[in-house]
Design a protein around this motif. Structure first.
Motif, PDB file in Angstrom:
ATOM      1  N   ALA A 116       0.865  -1.174   0.000  1.00  0.00           N
ATOM      2  CA  ALA A 116       0.000   0.000   0.000  1.00  0.00           C
ATOM      3  C   ALA A 116       0.902   1.224   0.000  1.00  0.00           C
ATOM      4  O   ALA A 116       1.807   1.332   0.819  1.00  0.00           O
ATOM      5  CB  ALA A 116      -0.899   0.009   1.215  1.00  0.00           C
ATOM      6  N   TYR A 117       0.674   2.114  -0.930  1.00  0.00           N
ATOM      7  CA  TYR A 117       1.475   3.321  -1.039  1.00  0.00           C
ATOM      8  C   TYR A 117       0.653   4.510  -0.551  1.00  0.00           C
ATOM      9  O   TYR A 117      -0.343   4.869  -1.156  1.00  0.00           O
ATOM     10  CB  TYR A 117       1.897   3.548  -2.491  1.00  0.00           C
ATOM     11  N   ASP A 175      -1.973   6.706   0.880  1.00  0.00           N
ATOM     12  CA  ASP A 175      -3.384   6.522   1.183  1.00  0.00           C
ATOM     13  C   ASP A 175      -4.097   5.659   0.152  1.00  0.00           C
ATOM     14  O   ASP A 175      -5.324   5.611   0.125  1.00  0.00           O
ATOM     15  CB  ASP A 175      -4.093   7.882   1.273  1.00  0.00           C
ATOM     16  N   ASP A 176      -3.348   4.999  -0.725  1.00  0.00           N
ATOM     17  CA  ASP A 176      -3.972   4.153  -1.740  1.00  0.00           C
ATOM     18  C   ASP A 176      -4.675   2.983  -1.071  1.00  0.00           C
ATOM     19  O   ASP A 176      -4.118   2.347  -0.171  1.00  0.00           O
ATOM     20  CB  ASP A 176      -2.931   3.612  -2.724  1.00  0.00           C
ATOM     21  N   PRO A 177      -5.898   2.684  -1.480  1.00  0.00           N
ATOM     22  CA  PRO A 177      -6.610   1.550  -0.879  1.00  0.00           C
ATOM     23  C   PRO A 177      -6.032   0.225  -1.358  1.00  0.00           C
ATOM     24  O   PRO A 177      -5.499   0.121  -2.457  1.00  0.00           O
ATOM     25  CB  PRO A 177      -8.044   1.735  -1.356  1.00  0.00           C
TER      26      PRO A 177
END
Length: 135
Positions: free
Chosen positions: A67-68, A70-72
């Protein structure tokens, strides 16, 4: 006329079984693979890495999803199983919780109307008067 050529041999990828039978076959295959893996682990002997092994991506053999920022993390809900009684109880609680909220909303709207009447007295002339005959 349609041109559909289906392979009728048993070794092909075409599976003409009903869904329930395909699920049963997949379940038996998965159980056989798990049994084989368990037997291989037992044959190799216990190791500290395998004691209390967490499921899926939490296991040491699988990397965690990346996960980068705030990427879901991509996910999909496969099933949402709630017993009927618990679902009905939840909605009854929601209805009971909505009653004070509606009363509070009515009070807020009432005082907002009274405030508008105080600042704009011309609005009183625009009220619709309802009268009942004989009353």
């Amino acid at each position: 006329m349609t041109d559909a050529n289906f392979a009728l041999t048993a070794d092909s990828d075409f599976d003409d079984l009903p869904r329930t039978l395909r699920r049963e076959r997949a379940l038996r295959d998965r159980e056989a693979r798990e049994r084989k893996a368990r037997e291989e682990r037992e044959r190799d002997g216990p190791s500290l890495d395998r004691l209390g092994e967490p499921p899926s991506y939490l296991a040491r053999s699988f990397p965690p999803p990346v996960a980068y920022g705030d990427d879901p993390i991509p996910a999909s809900v496969q099933r949402f199983d709630v017993p009927f009684v618990k679902l009905a109880a939840f909605f009854l609680k929601a209805v009971l919780a909505a009653i004070p909220a509606l009363i509070l909303l009515g009070v807020i709207l009432y005082f907002a109307g009274k405030g508008l009447e105080a600042y704009f007295p011309d609005l009183v002339r625009m009220k619709i008067l309802i009268s009942f005959p004989g009353g």
